[in-house]
Design an enzyme around this catalytic site. Structure first.
Site: not given
Ligand SMILES: NC(=O)c1ccc[n+]([C@@H]2O[C@H](COP(=O)([O-])OP(=O)(O)OC[C@H]3O[C@@H](n4cnc5c(N)ncnc54)[C@H](O)[C@@H]3O)[C@@H](O)[C@H]2O)c1
Ligand SMILES: [Zn+2]
Length: 379
Positions: A121, A143, A185, A245, A248, A265
């Site tokens: 929890r 989030k 972003e 957003n 988005h 993205h």
């Molecule tokens: N919680 C929120 O408010 C919020 C906001 C925006 C996005 N998101 C979520 O975030 C996700 C996307 O995040 P992302 O773009 O970071 O993608 P990701 O976490 O998939 O990373 C992208 C790729 O880069 C690799 N990677 C990460 N750091 C690295 C590094 N330093 N060196 C080499 N490779 C590395 C990862 O292994 C992956 O293959 C989505 O699921 C999205 O829904 C959440």
């Molecule tokens: Zn975004």
């Protein structure tokens, strides 16, 4: 080192931005008064690159960390991997005073955050974001969640981290395309509320693309400050937080119809932001010069700004947007810009205008000038 405070009463925390923070992970965690046992959750790509430094730092600070790894990529944000994580924490006897460290991009952060929110929890967690998207966006604001077959982020919780460490040095191993995707972003923050940030990115794009550490520290900290202010005012997205957003509505639909395989993205939301800008020009009188500046800035980061839709793609895109949470009373809701640095959320956009703009890929030059839509659409 730059420090940003996220003010959320008893759930407040700091975001630290600097190079070489990962080797200090353990000592930063020690200040937070956690128990000895902890788990470092990372993915199969980030673990081999940065896991060892993180584990060593935790051990040197007197912690007893266990490594939990998930496959790299979006597929790790699933119920299956969530269950695997719970099992590993239980097998290694993590307790209420134990804590979790998320080392990775947004996928690891969202998954680890939800594991932390729900295991026993709720246990504390620390974010160590290693992508630009994660440093300026997903690690801040609490989030968390995973995807279902029916859609992204359908299961989750608001669960704030106790600390966020943005180590700029970890970005050096990130593929260039992922890094540039994160810049979409960054540019978004300029558009939604900070013309100074926007201008600075315009002026310093070459340094930013080269990951100049002073420049990057300023930019990442500025983005985190903006997100922190928005989240402090609206933690659970009942209003203002929706401005994040911008771009988005179309961006998410574009990712969905291309099965998350064609665009990263950031690339999808760069296109989405340009479409939102053109709609804004028609509905809120966003000056054409601002739209042109946005287009130039995305292009200077080598991000896509247009797409030529086939009839079939256009239909699927609209269907995807209709499925999204942003439709109210049959009308699609957008975040739109009045001018650079000022946006309004909850703006109803008539389908006819949206389709006209989607049909004119280079927008400004090709879109027929639409008649201004009746003000009732804007309420
Ligand atoms: N919680 C929120 O408010 C919020 C906001 C925006 C996005 N998101 C979520 O975030 C996700 C996307 O995040 P992302 O773009 O970071 O993608 P990701 O976490 O998939 O990373 C992208 C790729 O880069 C690799 N990677 C990460 N750091 C690295 C590094 N330093 N060196 C080499 N490779 C590395 C990862 O292994 C992956 O293959 C989505 O699921 C999205 O829904 C959440
Ligand atoms: Zn975004």
């Amino acid at each position: 080192m730059r420090q940003v405070h996220v003010a959320l009463g008893s759930r407040s925390y700091d975001i630290l931005v600097s190079r070489w923070l990962l080797p200090e992970l353990g000592s930063h965690c020690r200040r937070l008064g956690f128990g000895r046992r902890c788990a470092l959750l990372t993915d199969s790509r980030v673990g081999p690159l940065h896991g060892r430094v993180a584990l060593r730092s935790l051990r040197q600070a007197g912690f007893d960390p266990v490594l939990v790894s998930v496959p790299a990529g979006e597929r790790a944000k699933s119920i299956r991997h969530l269950a695997d994580c719970y099992d590993q924490l239980a097998v290694h006897r993590l307790e209420r005073k134990s804590f979790l460290v998320a080392l990775g991009g947004g996928v690891v952060g969202d998954l680890a955050g939800f594991v932390a929110a729900s295991y026993l929890r709720g246990i504390p967690f620390v974010q160590v974001p290693t992508t630009l998207v994660a440093q300026v966006d997903s690690s801040v604001g609490g989030k968390t969640g995973v995807n279902l077959a029916a859609g992204k982020n359908l299961v989750g919780a608001f669960w704030q981290p106790r600390l966020v460490l943005c180590d700029l040095e970890t970005l050096k191993t990130l593929p260039d395309r992922e890094y540039r995707s994160g810049l979409a972003e960054v540019i978004k923050y300029g558009i939604i509320c900070d013309p100074t940030l926007f201008r600075r990115i315009e002026q310093r794009m070459p340094a930013i693309l080269q990951m100049d550490s002073l420049e990057l520290a300023w930019v990442v900290a500025r983005c985190c400050t903006i997100k922190a202010e928005i989240v402090s005012q609206d933690e659970t997205e009942s209003g203002l937080r929706a401005i994040l957003n911008f771009g988005h509505t179309v961006g998410h639909a574009l990712e969905a119809i291309t099965r998350y395989g064609r665009y990263l993205h950031g690339e999808a939301i760069a296109i989405g932001q340009m479409i939102a800008a053109r709609i804004s020009q028609q509905l809120l009188g966003l000056p054409p010069a601002d739209v042109e500046r946005m287009e130039r800035l995305f292009k200077s980061a080598n991000l896509p700004v247009t797409i030529q839709f086939s009839k079939d793609q256009l239909q699927r895109l609209c269907a995807a947007m209709k499925l999204d949470k942003k439709v109210a009373g049959g009308q699609i809701q957008f975040v739109l810009a009045e001018r650079l640095g000022r946006v309004r959320f909850g703006q109803s956009v008539p389908w006819s205008l949206l389709i006209t703009i989607l049909n004119a890929p280079s927008g400004l030059r090709d879109a027929p000038r639409c008649r201004r839509v009746a003000p009732t659409c804007l309420r």
